[in-house]
Design an enzyme around this catalytic site. Sequence first.
Site, PDB file in Angstrom:
ATOM      1  N   LEU A 125       0.836  -1.204   0.000  1.00  0.00           N
ATOM      2  CA  LEU A 125       0.000   0.000   0.000  1.00  0.00           C
ATOM      3  C   LEU A 125       0.872   1.255   0.000  1.00  0.00           C
ATOM      4  O   LEU A 125       0.439   2.330   0.387  1.00  0.00           O
ATOM      5  CB  LEU A 125      -0.955  -0.018   1.207  1.00  0.00           C
ATOM      6  CG  LEU A 125      -1.905  -1.215   1.266  1.00  0.00           C
ATOM      7  CD1 LEU A 125      -2.721  -1.213   2.559  1.00  0.00           C
ATOM      8  CD2 LEU A 125      -2.848  -1.245   0.067  1.00  0.00           C
ATOM      9  N   ASP A 172       2.979   5.078  -7.468  1.00  0.00           N
ATOM     10  CA  ASP A 172       2.779   5.204  -6.021  1.00  0.00           C
ATOM     11  C   ASP A 172       3.041   6.634  -5.550  1.00  0.00           C
ATOM     12  O   ASP A 172       2.267   7.222  -4.794  1.00  0.00           O
ATOM     13  CB  ASP A 172       3.714   4.250  -5.270  1.00  0.00           C
ATOM     14  CG  ASP A 172       3.528   2.809  -5.705  1.00  0.00           C
ATOM     15  OD1 ASP A 172       2.542   2.528  -6.414  1.00  0.00           O
ATOM     16  OD2 ASP A 172       4.371   1.971  -5.352  1.00  0.00           O
TER      17      ASP A 172
END
Length: 386
Positions: A125, A172
Amino acid sequence: MNVSELKSEFIKRYGEGPVAGFFAPGRVNLIGEHTDYNGGFVFPCALSFGNYCLIRKTGRPTVMFASLNMDFEAEVSLDNLDKPVGKEWVNYPIGVFAQFLKKGIRFTEGADMLFYGDVPPGAGLSSSAAIEVVTGVAINEMYGVGLPRVEIVKMAQKAEHEFAGVMCGIMDQFASGMGAKDHAVYLNCDTLDYELVPLKLDGVKIVIANTNSPHKLDSGKYNERVRECHAAVDALKPYKNIVQLADIQVDEFEALKDHIKDETVMRRARHVVTEIDRTRRAVDYLKEGNVEAFGKLMLASHHSLRDDYEVTGPELDAMFEAAVKEDGVIGTRMTGGGFGGCTVSLVKNEAVDEFISRVGAEYKAVTGLTPQFYVAETGDGGKRLF
Ligand code: GLA
């Protein structure tokens, strides 16, 4: 830990005085996996959890790096902000300082910095992107550098390349730097043109399932995929003028794929080319409010990542299989780099509790591991908090 607790931690460690606080989020990618370093599309959203950076300029010639998550701390002289410190977490923020130095920015005074992250580490994540971006945003503002946000995003990606050795794409860091609450970022990773698409998910929640698989994204396997994609481009070049896999459409690829003699490389490329196409279609469906069709493409994405790209592994596949047969599941797939980490699912509101308990139990029965579930809340990209 809330903001005032973080402030007290800072004061406890570094003493009374002014302190500024910054935050940058982790991300979950809804679709468009392993496409970013091929110039393709991605569709991540920024999450409400991420990394905090509290900072005070000190007038001393050193920067102090400490974290509430890690024991290791370092005091680094202003002359050494271009060199990694062993294999420690501080290389993420130092790697970002190094990018400022490369741009010719000179630091004449140091700072005390305290980091705190609430992204589960190693879960795919983007805890690392969050720390890189928050560092970049904090330095940019505290030292009055004034670079545009997209520059900070690119510098954060370079820090990952040079100080963590992962030749990642830009997804990201971009999601962490540019995301917005209740939106996903539809990004063309070639041009960096992007659109914030409202997450019209009426009656549907985004559920993240952490496999808690000890095996996390390893740079060796990731970089191997990057090389395989380059090899596919080289094999196709004599037949079509391309510089990256995003330059070829699905039908052209089908016609030319036999020129890629290495079967593994062909499958890697097939994943990328079809995933870029799925991403484009999925975003169109979402804009039309057709969440069901979006969900079907998520399933196809997982299959392609499992069979052609081979980045899922037993834990992610077990989570996927447990989820896919549940009522109320509109779509599910692995998210992030793979080799462990998380799946992301779209689940009807009324089915969420049942989903968590049933998928959790089945996953545990198959793998012996206890998973964690988060009903995702989206959030804004990197910002100053106080
Ligand atoms: C990791 C990388 C990203 C991206 C994903 C896969 O998260 O950091 O750049 O390549 O894997 O989509």
